[in-house]
Design an enzyme around this catalytic site. Sequence first.
Site, short mmCIF file in Angstrom:
data_model
loop_
_atom_site.label_atom_id
_atom_site.label_comp_id
_atom_site.label_asym_id
_atom_site.label_seq_id
_atom_site.Cartn_x
_atom_site.Cartn_y
_atom_site.Cartn_z
N GLU A 1 -8.16 119.75 -42.63
CA GLU A 1 -8.92 120.99 -41.72
C GLU A 1 -7.72 121.86 -41.36
OE1 GLU A 1 -6.94 117.69 -39.05
OE2 GLU A 1 -8.17 117.87 -40.83
N HIS B 1 -18.94 112.28 -41.30
CA HIS B 1 -18.49 113.33 -42.13
C HIS B 1 -19.27 114.34 -42.58
CE1 HIS B 1 -14.65 111.18 -42.53
NE2 HIS B 1 -15.40 109.94 -42.45
N ASN C 1 -15.35 114.22 -36.76
CA ASN C 1 -15.83 113.06 -37.93
C ASN C 1 -16.18 111.80 -37.37
OD1 ASN C 1 -15.66 114.49 -40.38
ND2 ASN C 1 -13.35 114.50 -40.51
N ASP D 1 -5.73 125.33 -37.74
CA ASP D 1 -5.85 124.08 -37.57
C ASP D 1 -7.02 123.86 -36.61
OD1 ASP D 1 -4.90 121.26 -38.53
OD2 ASP D 1 -5.44 121.06 -36.69
N ASP E 1 -18.07 118.14 -42.59
CA ASP E 1 -18.10 119.24 -43.59
C ASP E 1 -18.72 120.47 -43.50
OD1 ASP E 1 -16.64 117.28 -45.20
OD2 ASP E 1 -18.54 116.63 -46.26
#
Length: 371
Positions: free
Chosen positions: A292, A262, A257, A249, A266
């Site tokens: 994630e 975002h 973010n 994780d 990404d």
Amino acid sequence: MTPAPSSTDSKGMTAAPAHTAPMLRRMRNYWIATAMLYLATMGLLAAQVGAGYTPRGPALLLSVVAACGTLAFYALIHFSARLKIAPDMLAALQSLFAIGCIIAGYAIAGPLRASLLSMLVVAIAFCTFAMHPRRALLLAGAALAGMAGIMWYLQAIDPQGHPPAVEAMSFGYLAAALLATTLLASEMTKLRRRMKVSKQELLAALDTIRTLATVDELTSLANRRHMNELLGAEERRSAPATSCVALLDLDLFKQVNDQYGHAVGDAVLRGFAGAAHGALREHDTLARWGGEEFLLLLPDATPQAARQVLERIVTRVHALQIDGMTPARRISFSAGLAERRDGEPFTDAISRADKALYRAKAAGRDRIEVA
């Protein structure tokens, strides 16, 4: 007297020589069919000689030429790759040879010469299926020119045996038949090629669908559905060696973010996926498990070997530099590692890895905890 079909592209360009064995076998099969047709025609020609319709000498000469030409084209087909002769060029040469034989047969056939006109239509139709329509149209034009020349010559030297009006009308019927056959066969060829293109597009679409069904679009890793299939296959595999799973994780991903947007988030996911994938062993699989979170399957791996893989991933991920993020901001992840017990469902091993992941998060993140 028909030529072997060739391979051409949609624009009629010359195809590559027949290098592959399947193509060579297909061309040989067509040659066999063509040879059988030549043989049947020679038999009919011999019958015409026996009935007194056709002179023996010219008929024998034409039969010898046809037989030698058939054998010569077999050799050309056999050595076409070595000689770098494209299949459509072979088809064109065989077409011209067949047309020449038919014209010669018409000249010596006597009262049965009209029957040779049907053979010419068959040869041109076969050419149209074998090559690009424009090239087949040129061959049809060459056949008509040749027939016009021989008909004119025959009526000029023997107007009684070859009345000019009869020859002219026969030529008109032949021209109409050749034109109609060429146009119809050309349309069928175009339809066949469109169907071939449509089939290729459909196969490409199916490949895309299969890819989308197994690959996460953003990270290009296996998706959750595909990973579940792999886990099921691994459970069914009877192997004495142990296997491990790990849940990874990304640390503080929501802050990335919120702070950078975002698009940068990404980019972090893609960068992590690329770095982690490069650290895996040959049979390891990393999948995007959700958001994630990632699941790593390590078949035939002890916990020690699995931890070494995770530590390689840590090193690679720490070295990541993401455009749009400050260089001081280091990407890290927490991981929970679990060994699958003998006969244990992977869901249980994943559950234990998940608990180990929570311990890693609670202990300060950027660490690996073993269940």
